[in-house]
Design a protein around this motif. Structure first.
Motif, mmCIF file in Angstrom:
data_model
loop_
_atom_site.group_PDB
_atom_site.id
_atom_site.type_symbol
_atom_site.label_atom_id
_atom_site.label_comp_id
_atom_site.label_asym_id
_atom_site.label_seq_id
_atom_site.Cartn_x
_atom_site.Cartn_y
_atom_site.Cartn_z
ATOM 1 N N ARG A 137 0.802 -1.227 0.000
ATOM 2 C CA ARG A 137 0.000 0.000 0.000
ATOM 3 C C ARG A 137 0.835 1.277 0.000
ATOM 4 O O ARG A 137 1.597 1.515 -0.905
ATOM 5 C CB ARG A 137 -0.952 0.021 1.197
ATOM 6 C CG ARG A 137 -2.016 -1.017 1.089
ATOM 7 C CD ARG A 137 -2.692 -1.250 2.417
ATOM 8 N NE ARG A 137 -3.645 -2.322 2.277
ATOM 9 C CZ ARG A 137 -4.942 -2.122 2.048
ATOM 10 N NH1 ARG A 137 -5.430 -0.906 1.960
ATOM 11 N NH2 ARG A 137 -5.737 -3.158 1.914
ATOM 12 N N GLU A 138 0.715 2.089 1.099
ATOM 13 C CA GLU A 138 1.430 3.376 1.041
ATOM 14 C C GLU A 138 2.951 3.222 1.101
ATOM 15 O O GLU A 138 3.672 4.161 0.831
ATOM 16 C CB GLU A 138 0.929 4.401 2.074
ATOM 17 C CG GLU A 138 0.907 3.987 3.514
ATOM 18 C CD GLU A 138 -0.244 3.035 3.828
ATOM 19 O OE1 GLU A 138 -0.179 2.438 4.900
ATOM 20 O OE2 GLU A 138 -1.191 2.881 3.028
ATOM 21 N N THR A 609 -3.572 1.495 -9.351
ATOM 22 C CA THR A 609 -3.165 2.750 -9.977
ATOM 23 C C THR A 609 -3.393 3.924 -9.029
ATOM 24 O O THR A 609 -2.534 4.782 -8.870
ATOM 25 C CB THR A 609 -3.960 2.988 -11.280
ATOM 26 O OG1 THR A 609 -3.773 1.869 -12.121
ATOM 27 C CG2 THR A 609 -3.501 4.247 -11.983
ATOM 28 N N ALA A 610 -4.580 3.940 -8.402
ATOM 29 C CA ALA A 610 -4.882 5.024 -7.464
ATOM 30 C C ALA A 610 -3.836 5.046 -6.358
ATOM 31 O O ALA A 610 -3.344 6.108 -5.959
ATOM 32 C CB ALA A 610 -6.275 4.847 -6.880
ATOM 33 N N GLN A 611 -3.465 3.863 -5.877
ATOM 34 C CA GLN A 611 -2.460 3.780 -4.811
ATOM 35 C C GLN A 611 -1.113 4.340 -5.269
ATOM 36 O O GLN A 611 -0.483 5.125 -4.570
ATOM 37 C CB GLN A 611 -2.283 2.313 -4.382
ATOM 38 C CG GLN A 611 -1.314 2.115 -3.225
ATOM 39 C CD GLN A 611 -1.881 2.619 -1.909
ATOM 40 O OE1 GLN A 611 -2.905 2.141 -1.449
ATOM 41 N NE2 GLN A 611 -1.226 3.602 -1.311
ATOM 42 N N VAL A 612 -0.690 3.939 -6.442
ATOM 43 C CA VAL A 612 0.625 4.389 -6.931
ATOM 44 C C VAL A 612 0.612 5.897 -7.200
ATOM 45 O O VAL A 612 1.567 6.602 -6.886
ATOM 46 C CB VAL A 612 1.052 3.574 -8.173
ATOM 47 C CG1 VAL A 612 2.317 4.153 -8.797
ATOM 48 C CG2 VAL A 612 1.285 2.115 -7.785
ATOM 49 N N ILE A 613 -0.485 6.411 -7.737
ATOM 50 C CA ILE A 613 -0.560 7.863 -7.953
ATOM 51 C C ILE A 613 -0.463 8.577 -6.604
ATOM 52 O O ILE A 613 0.277 9.547 -6.451
ATOM 53 C CB ILE A 613 -1.862 8.271 -8.690
ATOM 54 C CG1 ILE A 613 -1.828 7.758 -10.135
ATOM 55 C CG2 ILE A 613 -2.037 9.791 -8.679
ATOM 56 C CD1 ILE A 613 -3.042 8.144 -10.961
ATOM 57 N N ARG A 614 -1.184 8.071 -5.618
ATOM 58 C CA ARG A 614 -1.105 8.701 -4.285
ATOM 59 C C ARG A 614 0.321 8.659 -3.746
ATOM 60 O O ARG A 614 0.815 9.643 -3.210
ATOM 61 C CB ARG A 614 -2.013 7.961 -3.292
ATOM 62 C CG ARG A 614 -3.443 8.415 -3.285
ATOM 63 C CD ARG A 614 -4.147 7.974 -1.990
ATOM 64 N NE ARG A 614 -4.195 6.528 -1.831
ATOM 65 C CZ ARG A 614 -5.078 5.732 -2.436
ATOM 66 N NH1 ARG A 614 -5.994 6.235 -3.243
ATOM 67 N NH2 ARG A 614 -5.066 4.427 -2.232
ATOM 68 N N GLU A 623 -1.425 16.566 -2.461
ATOM 69 C CA GLU A 623 -2.509 15.722 -1.969
ATOM 70 C C GLU A 623 -3.376 15.211 -3.117
ATOM 71 O O GLU A 623 -3.474 15.846 -4.158
ATOM 72 C CB GLU A 623 -3.365 16.501 -0.983
ATOM 73 C CG GLU A 623 -2.522 16.917 0.219
ATOM 74 C CD GLU A 623 -3.379 17.145 1.433
ATOM 75 O OE1 GLU A 623 -4.087 16.206 1.846
ATOM 76 O OE2 GLU A 623 -3.343 18.270 1.953
ATOM 77 N N ALA A 624 -3.991 14.074 -2.876
ATOM 78 C CA ALA A 624 -4.827 13.466 -3.901
ATOM 79 C C ALA A 624 -6.245 13.323 -3.370
ATOM 80 O O ALA A 624 -6.555 12.359 -2.678
ATOM 81 C CB ALA A 624 -4.263 12.101 -4.276
#
Ligand code: ARG
Length: 628
Positions: A137-138, A609-614, A623-624
């Motif tokens: 994750r993060e 994808t959302a995780q990697v962009i964040r 911030e996303a």
């Protein structure tokens, strides 16, 4: 938290580390190369190639255009040492690797021309990568390069009693991003905000305050002290110019070197300050406190925090010992006017003045003291100075002088992380000339413009409060990305339309792609479509394969950015992630896909994808938002 380790360095006594040290932010989980499919694959290939050739520096790269493969390795650099032609080398390497350790991941290996080309098996490869992103994750992308070594990052460092300039904004943003990148790669990071709170300037300010403070309402009633101080600052410089002009006219010689009375009085005040004069010190302390309130507003907007915030003044008590040390070592010499200088001829640099003829200190003297103190407190592996390119020669001088001081001793590596100038459409900013667009105005203008824009593009139904919050994230993100997205050394011309565009190379574009991905995931939940992480993925379309391969390279991207101190590498990567996701979004339907496995794969890909962009945006301090 880093503890004070020594109270001396090179035998020079250093005052204890003040209590102000903040605990470092919660650390990301630190992974290693072994945890990532892409890096493991790279290492395996690298190993096999070097086993065969004992060639140290094997570089795996993108295949040339038109070659259907995922990785390529050029064999011609080996031709000489192996006395074979590149094609033969490629072919025998191909045969070797085909018997290699991960045949499940590598499907075709061919030796074409002078290249070894490798293709991966997208389904098992993609399955591993998705799993990693879902597990880490993060922390996905982080890895242990630093092994806990301490890196001090000297950044932001605005000057007390002045407004923060756009140059300081660059230092703040670049410094914060490098701090996060270093933390993500296993370093202990100390952000050290080296406030400019000492020097002849403050003597001038004290004199101006003495003369005119009563004339300014902001100061009299305390309503806006920093603005008042700034006015004093501008005024005294104007008066000095006037005095000089008048003197030149009187003497009839425009080239005559004149000293203005005010300047002399300012210097006297600075001498008093260095001598510890209480009245002068009180004024300075008060000005510092007021300025910090202003600076803090900008830091809050940007989300930056400092482990340390010590002004130049903190190091002043160390100066006699520093000078004595340099004198004892024989590295300072008086010049013909009685100033003390370090001779840097051997390094082909101009001499560095460390004490003025009137006995007062300089920026450089306090710099060397700071360097000694940091070495004592933190025993850092590296100190990065995130400061504009106009101080390039100065830092060369300082580092060269430090070389002379530390000869043969263990010393931290020092590096000037220089950056170009940023100009606003209104013209170059200079606080001295009074022609100035205040930094906070730039950020609030960005937020206002972002607010209008979100109104135009937003498809979600949002409350006013949500819209304001999103506008803040987009506005600030736009300014930050405009800065970090370009090569550090370039001079950049700020462009509102480009920065806030939802189409081009910009933060809003990336944030929008992220919000779209999140919206899609929300819709899936609404429609009771659960994501099943256990079903093996099926990558059906080229745009899906392209996206997962790209996501697999995030860890490598973080490594590169860390080794080269280049946040723009993360910016480019994150932007490409957004474009590849948009390609997918145009090519395929997700929720309407009838095949369960394919739909499930697309949903997992969207989530990843959302995780990697964040993760990418976080390294850029952007911030996303989940909705836009
Ligand atoms: N206050 C300085 C300025 O505004 C920047 C200080 C940078 N850091 C340093 N260690 N010299 O120019």
């Amino acid at each position: 938290m880093v503890e004070a380790r020594h109270t001396e360095y090179l035998g020079i006594p250093v005052p204890p580390l003040p209590e102000s040290t903040m605990p470092t932010a919660q650390k990301a989980r630190i992974l290693t190369r072994e945890d990532y499919t892409y890096l493991k694959l790279q290492d395996t290939l690298q190993q096999q190639i070097s086993d065969l050739t004992s060639y140290e520096d094997v570089q795996i790269s993108e295949p040339s255009k038109g070659i259907e493969a995922d990785y390529a390795f050029a064999t011609h650099p080996l031709a000489k040492s192996l006395r074979k032609n590149p094609t033969d080398i490629a072919l025998s390497l191909a045969a070797q690797i085909n018997d290699g350790r991960r045949p499940d991941l590598i499907s075709i290996v061919s030796g074409q021309g002078g290249f070894l080309n490798l293709s991966i098996n997208i389904n098992p490869y993609g399955a591993e990568v998705l799993k990693e992103i879902e597990d880490y994750r993060e922390s996905y992308g982080s890895q242990n390069i630093g092994d806990g070594a301490t890196v001090v990052i000297d950044c932001s460092s605005p000057n007390v009693a002045k407004f923060m300039s756009v140059g300081h904004l660059r230092s703040t943003i670049i410094g914060e991003s490098l701090a996060r990148i270093n933390q993500a790669t296993g370093h202990e990071v100390i952000r050290d905000n080296h406030l400019g709170d000492w020097g002849t300037q403050f003597g001038m300010l004290a004199r101006a305050h003495e003369l005119w403070s009563e004339e300014y309402e902001e100061l009299r009633d305390g309503s806006d002290p920093v603005k008042g101080l700034y006015k004093l600052y501008v005024r005294i410089h104007e008066e000095v110019e006037k005095e000089k002009e008048a003197e030149k006219t009187r003497s009839g010689n425009p080239d005559v070197k004149v000293e203005s009375n005010l300047e002399k009085e300012g210097r006297d005040w600075f001498r008093r300050l260095e001598g510890g004069d209480e009245k002068a010190m009180d004024l300075l302390k008060w000005a510092t406190k007021q300025s910090l309130v202003e600076f803090q507003r900008v830091y809050d907007l940007l989300g930056t925090k400092y482990e340390h915030m010590l002004g130049e003044s903190f190091y002043v008590p160390m100066l006699p010992d520093i000078l004595k040390f340099m004198q004892d070592k024989g590295i300072v010499h008086p010049d013909n006017k009685g100033a003390l200088t370090v001779d840097l001829e051997a390094q082909k640099l101009p001499r560095l003045v460390v004490q003025k003829s009137d006995g007062t200190s300089l920026y450089s003297t306090r710099e060397l003291a700071t360097l000694v103190a940091r070495s004592a407190w933190f025993n850092p592996q590296r100190i990065l100075y995130v400061v504009g390119g106009d101080q390039r020669e100065y830092f060369q001088q300082v580092f060269a002088a430090f070389d002379q001081m530390t000869q043969g001793e263990k010393r931290p590596e020092t590096e000037h992380i220089s950056f170009g100038m940023i100009s606003l459409p209104e013209g170059k900013m200079s606080s001295r000339a009074g022609r100035v667009v205040f930094l906070e105005d730039v950020l609030s203008e960005a937020i206002t413009r972002a607010r209008t824009k979100t109104e135009e593009v937003s498809r979600d139904s949002l409350t006013n409060e949500e819209k304001n919050d999103i506008a803040k994230k987009i506005g600030v993100g736009a300014v930050v990305f405009f800065d970090l997205g370009q090569g550090r050394e370039r001079n950049i011309q700020f462009d509102w339309d480009k920065a806030l565009s939802f189409e081009g190379y910009s933060a809003p574009y990336i944030q929008y792609a992220h919000a779209r991905a999140e919206a899609l995931l929300r819709r899936a939940t609404e429609q009771n479509i659960a994501i099943d992480p256990e079903t093996s993925p099926v990558f059906d379309q080229p745009s899906e394969a392209a996206l997962i391969k790209h996501l697999s390279r995030f860890p490598e991207t973080v490594t590169k950015a860390a080794l080269l101190n280049r946040p723009d590498i993360i910016a480019q990567y994150t932007y490409t992630t957004a474009t590849k996701f948009s390609d997918l979004y145009h090519d395929v339907s997700v929720l309407h896909e009838p095949d369960d496995k394919i739909r499930n794969t697309r949903l997992r890909l969207t989530q990843a994808t959302a995780q990697v962009i964040r993760n990418g945006l976080r390294l850029l301090c952007i911030e996303a938002p989940n909705r836009m």
